[in-house]
Design a protein around this motif. Structure first.
Motif, PDB file in Angstrom:
ATOM      1  N   GLU A 255     -68.489  -0.599 -12.790  1.00 48.94           N
ATOM      2  CA  GLU A 255     -69.234  -0.078 -13.772  1.00 48.94           C
ATOM      3  C   GLU A 255     -68.328   0.834 -14.386  1.00 48.94           C
ATOM      4  O   GLU A 255     -68.529   1.339 -15.237  1.00 48.94           O
ATOM      5  N   LEU A 256     -67.949   2.169 -13.730  1.00 48.78           N
ATOM      6  CA  LEU A 256     -67.287   3.369 -13.374  1.00 48.78           C
ATOM      7  C   LEU A 256     -66.062   2.700 -15.069  1.00 48.78           C
ATOM      8  O   LEU A 256     -65.919   3.210 -15.581  1.00 48.78           O
ATOM      9  N   ALA A 257     -65.833   1.925 -13.838  1.00 55.73           N
ATOM     10  CA  ALA A 257     -63.995   1.302 -14.651  1.00 55.73           C
ATOM     11  C   ALA A 257     -64.397   1.020 -15.394  1.00 55.73           C
ATOM     12  O   ALA A 257     -63.564   1.102 -17.004  1.00 55.73           O
ATOM     13  N   ALA A 258     -65.096  -0.078 -15.975  1.00 52.60           N
ATOM     14  CA  ALA A 258     -65.583  -0.066 -17.288  1.00 52.60           C
ATOM     15  C   ALA A 258     -65.820   0.361 -17.994  1.00 52.60           C
ATOM     16  O   ALA A 258     -65.536   0.430 -19.251  1.00 52.60           O
ATOM     17  N   MET A 259     -66.402   1.182 -18.372  1.00 47.23           N
ATOM     18  CA  MET A 259     -66.818   2.439 -18.708  1.00 47.23           C
ATOM     19  C   MET A 259     -65.978   3.067 -19.444  1.00 47.23           C
ATOM     20  O   MET A 259     -65.417   3.262 -20.603  1.00 47.23           O
ATOM     21  N   ILE A 260     -65.054   3.424 -18.458  1.00 54.96           N
ATOM     22  CA  ILE A 260     -63.861   3.921 -18.748  1.00 54.96           C
ATOM     23  C   ILE A 260     -62.837   2.865 -19.677  1.00 54.96           C
ATOM     24  O   ILE A 260     -62.218   3.361 -20.036  1.00 54.96           O
ATOM     25  N   VAL A 261     -62.610   1.954 -19.121  1.00 49.81           N
ATOM     26  CA  VAL A 261     -62.287   1.399 -19.971  1.00 49.81           C
ATOM     27  C   VAL A 261     -62.301   0.975 -21.649  1.00 49.81           C
ATOM     28  O   VAL A 261     -61.770   1.284 -22.677  1.00 49.81           O
ATOM     29  N   SER A 262     -63.366   0.980 -21.823  1.00 52.66           N
ATOM     30  CA  SER A 262     -64.215   0.295 -23.277  1.00 52.66           C
ATOM     31  C   SER A 262     -64.321   1.933 -23.638  1.00 52.66           C
ATOM     32  O   SER A 262     -64.024   1.801 -25.254  1.00 52.66           O
ATOM     33  N   MET A 263     -64.279   2.845 -23.612  1.00 56.21           N
ATOM     34  CA  MET A 263     -63.976   4.373 -23.873  1.00 56.21           C
ATOM     35  C   MET A 263     -62.548   4.183 -24.443  1.00 56.21           C
ATOM     36  O   MET A 263     -62.018   4.508 -25.290  1.00 56.21           O
ATOM     37  N   TYR A 264     -61.704   4.285 -23.603  1.00 54.37           N
ATOM     38  CA  TYR A 264     -59.943   4.241 -23.754  1.00 54.37           C
ATOM     39  C   TYR A 264     -59.994   3.202 -24.820  1.00 54.37           C
ATOM     40  O   TYR A 264     -59.292   3.359 -26.240  1.00 54.37           O
ATOM     41  N   LEU A 265     -60.494   1.738 -24.839  1.00 57.53           N
ATOM     42  CA  LEU A 265     -60.175   0.118 -25.936  1.00 57.53           C
ATOM     43  C   LEU A 265     -60.972   1.621 -27.838  1.00 57.53           C
ATOM     44  O   LEU A 265     -60.276   1.812 -28.626  1.00 57.53           O
ATOM     45  N   TYR A 266     -61.797   2.019 -27.482  1.00 56.42           N
ATOM     46  CA  TYR A 266     -62.606   2.769 -28.634  1.00 56.42           C
ATOM     47  C   TYR A 266     -62.167   3.783 -28.676  1.00 56.42           C
ATOM     48  O   TYR A 266     -61.499   3.951 -30.029  1.00 56.42           O
ATOM     49  N   CYS A 267     -61.302   4.881 -27.899  1.00 56.35           N
ATOM     50  CA  CYS A 267     -61.114   5.994 -28.983  1.00 56.35           C
ATOM     51  C   CYS A 267     -59.488   5.685 -29.412  1.00 56.35           C
ATOM     52  O   CYS A 267     -58.998   6.535 -29.939  1.00 56.35           O
TER      53      CYS A 267
END
Length: 241
Positions: free
Chosen positions: A226-238
Motif C-alpha cells: 500500500e505504501l509503495a502504491a501510494m508513493i508511485v501514484s504520487m510520483y506519477l501525479y507530481c
C-alpha cells in the motif's frame, strides 16, 4: 523519462490485478449472499477465521467494491495520465492504510475493549438467530467445529436462542472432549459447565498469537504494498504536466 514509463507500466499492472481481485470478491460475495449454504459446504473446513463473526457475504461485497474502484482508478489514472484519478486513488488508499493502522492499534492495545464491543454485537445475534437462520447457524457450527470452541464467550451465549428453546440443550460443540474432540449428547447445562469449552473469541486470539509471526508478516507485506502504491501514484501525479 524511462523511470516514469516503468513506474507507469507497473502501476497499470498492479492495479489491474487489484481490479480483478475486486471483481472476484464481488462475485463470491454475491454468491454467498444468494446461496450461502452451498458456499459453506465447499469452503467450510477452511473458514475458521474472524470473518465468521460477521456477515461474510456483505463483507466480501464491500471489500470487492473498494478493490474494484481502487483498481479502476489506478489503471485509468496511470493509463490516461489523469491527475484527478491518481489523487483519488492516493486518498482512498491513504484512508484504508490509516484505518488498518488504527484497527491494529485497537486490536493490540485495547483487546478487552474490542471484546466487549464485539460481545454487544455478536451475542444478541446468537440469541436471536442461532437455530432459526440456517446460514447463520451453519456458519457458527463450522466456526465452532474448526476452532474447537463454543459460542462467542461460552455456552451461556446460546441461552434463550431458538435452538435452545426448541431442544432445551446446547450445541454439541459446547460439550466436546478436549482430548479427542468427541461430543457428549445431549449437551445439557451440567455437562457444558463440566467441560468448560472456551469461547471462539478467546480461541481465535490464541490462534493469532500462536501464529503471530505469520500474521505480522502478512500485515507488513500488505502495508508495504500500500505504501509503495501510494508513493508511485504520487510520483506519477507530481511528474504529470
Amino acid at each position: 523519462m524511462q523511470c516514469f514509463s516503468f513506474l507507469k507500466t507497473m502501476m497499470i499492472l498492479f492495479n489491474f490485478l487489484i481490479f480483478l481481485c475486486g471483481v472476484a470478491l464481488l462475485a463470491v460475495g454475491i454468491w454467498v449472499s444468494i446461496d450461502g449454504s452451498s458456499f459453506l459446504k465447499i469452503f467450510g473446513p477452511l473458514s475458521s477465521s474472524a470473518m465468521q463473526f460477521v456477515n461474510v457475504g456483505y463483507f466480501l461485497i464491500a471489500a470487492g467494491a473498494v478493490l474494484f474502484a481502487l483498481g479502476f482508478l489506478g489503471c485509468y489514472g496511470a493509463q490516461t495520465e489523469n491527475k484527478c484519478a491518481l489523487m483519488m486513488f492516493f486518498l482512498i488508499l491513504l484512508l484504508i492504510f490509516i484505518a488498518e493502522v488504527a484497527a491494529a492499534v485497537v486490536a493490540l492495545v485495547y483487546t478487552t475493549m474490542a471484546e466487549h464491543f464485539l460481545t454487544l454485537l455478536v451475542v444478541p445475534a446468537i440469541k436471536k438467530d442461532y437455530g432459526s437462520q440456517k446460514d447463520f447457524t451453519q456458519v457458527w457450527n463450522t466456526t465452532m467445529e474448526g476452532l474447537k470452541c463454543c459460542g462467542f464467550n461460552n455456552y451461556t451465549d446460546f441461552e434463550g436462542s431458538p435452538y435452545f428453546m426448541k431442544n432445551h440443550t446446547f450445541p454439541l460443540y459446547c460439550c466436546a472432549d478436549n482430548g479427542n474432540g468427541t461430543a457428549i449428547e445431549p449437551c445439557t447445562e451440567e455437562k457444558a459447565k463440566d467441560k468448560t469449552v472456551q469461547g471462539c473469541f478467546s480461541q481465535l486470539l490464541y490462534d493469532i498469537r500462536t501464529n503471530a509471526a505469520t500474521v505480522g508478516g502478512v500485515a507488513a507485506g500488505i502495508g508495504g504494498l500500500e505504501l509503495a502504491a501510494m508513493i508511485v501514484s504520487m510520483y506519477l501525479y507530481c511528474n504529470l504536466k
